[in-house]
Design an enzyme around this catalytic site. Structure first.
Site, mmCIF file in Angstrom:
data_model
loop_
_atom_site.group_PDB
_atom_site.id
_atom_site.type_symbol
_atom_site.label_atom_id
_atom_site.label_comp_id
_atom_site.label_asym_id
_atom_site.label_seq_id
_atom_site.Cartn_x
_atom_site.Cartn_y
_atom_site.Cartn_z
ATOM 1 N N GLY B 9 37.404 -7.871 -17.120
ATOM 2 C CA GLY B 9 38.088 -9.090 -16.703
ATOM 3 C C GLY B 9 38.334 -9.132 -15.207
ATOM 4 N N ASN B 10 38.667 -7.991 -14.644
ATOM 5 C CA ASN B 10 39.021 -7.941 -13.237
ATOM 6 C C ASN B 10 37.851 -8.279 -12.310
ATOM 7 O OD1 ASN B 10 41.409 -7.348 -11.628
ATOM 8 N ND2 ASN B 10 40.117 -5.762 -10.692
ATOM 9 N N LYS B 119 45.783 -7.558 -31.792
ATOM 10 C CA LYS B 119 45.317 -7.919 -30.453
ATOM 11 C C LYS B 119 46.138 -9.100 -29.926
ATOM 12 C CE LYS B 119 42.041 -8.680 -27.198
ATOM 13 N NZ LYS B 119 41.769 -7.733 -26.114
ATOM 14 N N LYS B 199 35.584 -6.508 -26.743
ATOM 15 C CA LYS B 199 34.393 -6.689 -25.909
ATOM 16 C C LYS B 199 33.612 -5.389 -25.720
ATOM 17 C CE LYS B 199 35.670 -6.975 -21.610
ATOM 18 N NZ LYS B 199 35.355 -5.646 -21.029
#
Lengths: 298, 298
Positions: B9-10, B119, B199
């Site tokens: 994500g980063n 989650k 993911k």
């Protein structure tokens, strides 16, 4: 045979349907069930509209300032994912393998359409929402007396960026779902543009680029008509490109409805295409054998 | 060489970034510029997360009742379109051709994860929003003392439905963007499920299914560490699967962060994979030659 089929909005989101995920999936399954035998024997690309779905995203975006709104190119990408997934789910019911491709379409940022935004999208407003500055190249105007809507540019599609990937997937047996909503408008340099490309024109361009044998426009009416809606209306079963062009010039086909389809059909034929069929999805088999719908030949 | 790279994500939405289209595109271009030479010489699939983007769509959906909200499978499809388009735009800057595939991943609807939704996704709430009935298999719970969040099932990915299309596209020279957000969770019969697939696990499964030579996890830290965050912390440069499994068992890697990556790495190696690299995107070239990051071998 290589076939490109444009699924009209009505085939995927019947009038009066709520646009829920379930409703869209049911509609997609119904549409695909009509195409099953074609999908099994031919190379098929399915394209589709996205008007109601983009409209829904615009409403959601305007409902909160907590989240950064996305421009039209990104909204098109999102609805390609959404609607493509519904169609892919429907194709899976047939046992065939599909590939849903996010598709970009090159347009000219200097296209005159950007100076005259003519395509209405999204919700109707009682007053133009002045507080929400429209993007450059867009404006709020009265639409057909029903209220104010956002008008955006509808530039000419010049090149389907992913046409090579589409060809490769077709050659390898996949049903391809692509060019959703007319494709994501980008410049030749790749930058996204605030516009909506006409789905029929983009579909016609794709059909030319991948050398399709047949281009099919699935519509909510069963054929192209002379004097449509009048007592003298007459369905056109088979006609030449020259006759079709004459009927366009004579104003027989409605703007934003049958006219863009016939014009897109003519472009495909001018570019070497051999056959275009316009029909309702229920009659597609009959239309392909000339027993229903409208067939336009060079 | 065939490489699967999971972009954390980063790498695509830097911390503190607003999540605007422009911000996401800038981040994608920065990430892809680090990968350019790899993309040019190898077959590469890029996967990516979608947590903040799905969170934004949930906020927008909750802001108005005028539009039917979409379930999680559809939201994943939409963010695959959105983020895939940003990555594709970035890849285009290199002159390479890409293909962004909407990707479905088969899970077991009887997976125990559906009985224990673990989650957390979307926004934090001061109180659980009782008025909004969560879907079956989801619940609102306190998350890390920061507020209530929606917890959803994170079932085991069993099969990447589009793995065959991905292979075909790689063999034909396309940079493939796929399995966004862990993929759209579906049952073997094709029905969408209210869940979020990890993911890293989905990326590992894809790497196994397409016989990748190398699996890379791009992370916000530069390597896997023993005693991460303590004064005794020690970067792991190269280690065997057996040692990595020992470190997992000893609790060296953080839940929801490094641990799922190392576990996903081990699965790929157990399935015949030859090499996994965990690294920051700035150091990917050095990491691939063993000079940075963490390399795990069978």
């Amino acid at each position: 045979m290589r076939i490109v089929i444009a699924l009209g909005g009505n085939a995927l989101l019947p009038k009066g349907a709520k646009g829920t995920a379930e409703g869209q999936l049911v509609a997609a399954k119904s549409a695909i069930s009509r195409l099953e035998s074609l999908l099994k024997k031919d190379q098929v690309v399915l394209t589709h509209g996205n008007g109601p779905q983009v409209g829904n995203l615009l409403i959601q975006q305007q409902a909160t300032s907590e989240v950064a709104p996305m421009p039209l190119d990104v909204l098109d990408a999102m609805t390609q994912g959404q609607i493509g997934y519904f169609i892919a789910s429907a194709v899976s019911m047939t046992g065939l393998h599909s590939a849903t491709l996010i598709t970009r379409v090159v347009v000219d940022p200097e296209d005159a359409a950007f100076k005259n935004p003519s395509k209405p999208i999204g919700p109707f407003y009682a007053e133009p929402p002045i507080a929400q500055n429209p993007q450059p190249g867009t404006r709020y105007s009265m639409d057909a007396g029903r209220g104010y809507r956002l008008f955006v540019a509808s530039p000419e599609p010049l090149k389907i960026r992913e046409h090579d990937a589409i060809s490769v997937l077709l050659d390898n047996g996949f049903v391809v779902i692509a060019v959703g909503g007319g494709g994501i408008p980008i410049s030749a340099h790749g930058g996204g543009l605030e516009a909506v490309i006409d789905k029929d024109r983009a579909t016609s361009l794709l059909a030319s680029e991948i050398n399709a044998d047949l281009l099919v426009f699935v519509t909510s009416v069963d054929a192209a008509y002379l004097d449509f809606g009048k007592t003298s209306q007459k369905a056109l079963r088979a006609l030449s490109a020259k006759d079709a062009a004459g009927h366009v010039a004579a104003g027989h086909f409605a703007e934003g409805s049958m006219k863009p389809k016939v014009e897109a059909a003519l472009r495909f034929l001018q570019g070497g295409g051999k056959r275009v069929v316009i029909c309702a999805i229920e009659e597609i088999e009959a239309a392909l054998s000339g027993q229903a719908g409208t067939t336009i030949s060079p």
